[in-house]
Enzyme design. Structure first.
Site, PDB file in Angstrom:
ATOM      1  N   ARG A  52       0.815  -1.220   0.000  1.00 26.26           N
ATOM      2  CA  ARG A  52       0.000   0.000   0.000  1.00 26.26           C
ATOM      3  C   ARG A  52       0.842   1.259   0.000  1.00 26.26           C
ATOM      4  O   ARG A  52       0.406   2.320  -0.439  1.00 26.26           O
ATOM      5  CB  ARG A  52      -0.990  -0.032   1.163  1.00 26.26           C
ATOM      6  CG  ARG A  52      -2.135  -0.993   0.871  1.00 26.26           C
ATOM      7  CD  ARG A  52      -2.869  -1.332   2.120  1.00 26.26           C
ATOM      8  NE  ARG A  52      -1.993  -2.069   3.004  1.00 26.26           N
ATOM      9  CZ  ARG A  52      -2.352  -3.069   3.778  1.00 26.26           C
ATOM     10  NH1 ARG A  52      -3.586  -3.429   3.817  1.00 26.26           N
ATOM     11  NH2 ARG A  52      -1.481  -3.697   4.535  1.00 26.26           N
ATOM     12  N   GLU A 110       5.459 -11.151  15.082  1.00 30.30           N
ATOM     13  CA  GLU A 110       4.951 -11.803  16.283  1.00 30.30           C
ATOM     14  C   GLU A 110       5.355 -13.285  16.277  1.00 30.30           C
ATOM     15  O   GLU A 110       5.786 -13.841  17.280  1.00 30.30           O
ATOM     16  CB  GLU A 110       3.431 -11.656  16.328  1.00 30.30           C
ATOM     17  CG  GLU A 110       2.861 -11.912  17.687  1.00 30.30           C
ATOM     18  CD  GLU A 110       1.352 -11.686  17.698  1.00 30.30           C
ATOM     19  OE1 GLU A 110       0.841 -11.048  16.756  1.00 30.30           O
ATOM     20  OE2 GLU A 110       0.718 -12.165  18.645  1.00 30.30           O
TER      21      GLU A 110
HETATM   22  P1  AMP Z   1       4.294  -2.872  11.707  1.00 25.77           P
HETATM   23  O1  AMP Z   1       5.567  -3.383  11.072  1.00 25.77           O
HETATM   24  O2  AMP Z   1       3.903  -3.647  12.922  1.00 25.77           O
HETATM   25  O3  AMP Z   1       4.358  -1.373  11.964  1.00 25.77           O
HETATM   26  O4  AMP Z   1       3.125  -3.139  10.674  1.00 25.77           O
HETATM   27  C1  AMP Z   1       2.956  -2.274   9.604  1.00 25.77           C
HETATM   28  C2  AMP Z   1       2.588  -3.002   8.334  1.00 25.77           C
HETATM   29  O5  AMP Z   1       1.585  -3.984   8.546  1.00 25.77           O
HETATM   30  C3  AMP Z   1       2.047  -2.019   7.333  1.00 25.77           C
HETATM   31  O6  AMP Z   1       2.524  -2.341   6.037  1.00 25.77           O
HETATM   32  C4  AMP Z   1       0.545  -2.163   7.463  1.00 25.77           C
HETATM   33  O7  AMP Z   1      -0.075  -2.018   6.211  1.00 25.77           O
HETATM   34  C5  AMP Z   1       0.330  -3.548   8.043  1.00 25.77           C
HETATM   35  N1  AMP Z   1      -0.603  -3.548   9.200  1.00 25.77           N
HETATM   36  C6  AMP Z   1      -0.275  -3.799  10.490  1.00 25.77           C
HETATM   37  N2  AMP Z   1      -1.341  -3.740  11.297  1.00 25.77           N
HETATM   38  C7  AMP Z   1      -2.390  -3.422  10.502  1.00 25.77           C
HETATM   39  C8  AMP Z   1      -3.802  -3.192  10.746  1.00 25.77           C
HETATM   40  N3  AMP Z   1      -4.360  -3.269  11.965  1.00 25.77           N
HETATM   41  N4  AMP Z   1      -4.582  -2.870   9.688  1.00 25.77           N
HETATM   42  C9  AMP Z   1      -4.043  -2.770   8.441  1.00 25.77           C
HETATM   43  N5  AMP Z   1      -2.748  -2.986   8.155  1.00 25.77           N
HETATM   44  C10 AMP Z   1      -1.911  -3.311   9.165  1.00 25.77           C
END
Ligand code: AMP
Length: 176
Positions: free
Chosen positions: A59, A96
């Site tokens: 995205r 995770e």
């Molecule tokens: P993080 O590495 O934990 O910051 O996760 C970010 C990535 O995971 C991004 O590319 C987001 O598009 C996706 N992502 C994580 N959590 C969500 C959520 N609750 N809703 C949509 N996309 C998420």
């Protein structure tokens, strides 16, 4: 002012139980909303002489591509493992359960170039920190990381800031 939350759909328990998935396809599908989101993100950087926008798969490509074009900057993709055709450098990061890996072309950016990092959402910040690490390995000057959505409880902003990268987001949601 656009009410972004009205245009973002929330899907409970996707992709697994307990996750509230913030689905921006409904925002992207709204011509006024999509344009406003890109404009709101871009306005902050108009005077910043951004050379490259780095978007995180997938995205971040949609937002980052539109932003780069408006800023008169180049676009560089930060991709999941094994997708890029030329020589790459990669960085593994913890999920995770298990690990994941992002990669960029080793000639995607040159030392000292001013780069903006973009994705749709920051949760734990793991993906963005991995992208930041790669950009810096090539000597990029990462100006800021920007996102439409922040999930503050998951601490991503703090992780990026602790790594010396400022963070900008348009909206935030409580919870996971
Ligand atoms: P993080 O590495 O934990 O910051 O996760 C970010 C990535 O995971 C991004 O590319 C987001 O598009 C996706 N992502 C994580 N959590 C969500 C959520 N609750 N809703 C949509 N996309 C998420």
């Amino acid at each position: 002012m656009i009410d972004y939350k009205r245009l973002i759909r929330t899907i409970p328990d996707h992709p697994k139980p307990g996750i509230l998935f913030r689905d921006i396809t409904t925002l992207l599908g709204d011509p006024v909303g999509f344009r406003a989101a890109v404009a709101d993100l871009v306005d902050r950087y108009r005077e910043q002489e951004v050379a490259m926008v780095a978007g995180i798969e997938a995205r971040g490509f949609i937002l980052g591509g539109a932003m780069a074009e408006r800023l008169g900057a180049g676009f560089l993709p930060i991709r999941k493992k094994g997708k890029l055709p030329f020589e790459t450098i990669g960085h593994d990061y913890e999920l995770e359960y298990g690990t994941d890996r992002v990669e960029i072309h080793r000639d995607a950016v040159s030392a000292g170039q001013r780069v903006l990092l973009v994705d749709d959402l920051i949760a734990t910040g793991g993906t963005a920190v991995a992208g930041l690490t790669l950009l810096r390995k090539l000597g990029a000057q990462v100006l800021e990381a920007c996102f439409i959505i922040e999930l503050p409880e998951l601490g991503g902003r703090r992780r990026l800031q602790d790594a010396g990268c400022p963070v900008h987001t348009l909206i935030s949601y409580e919870g996971h």
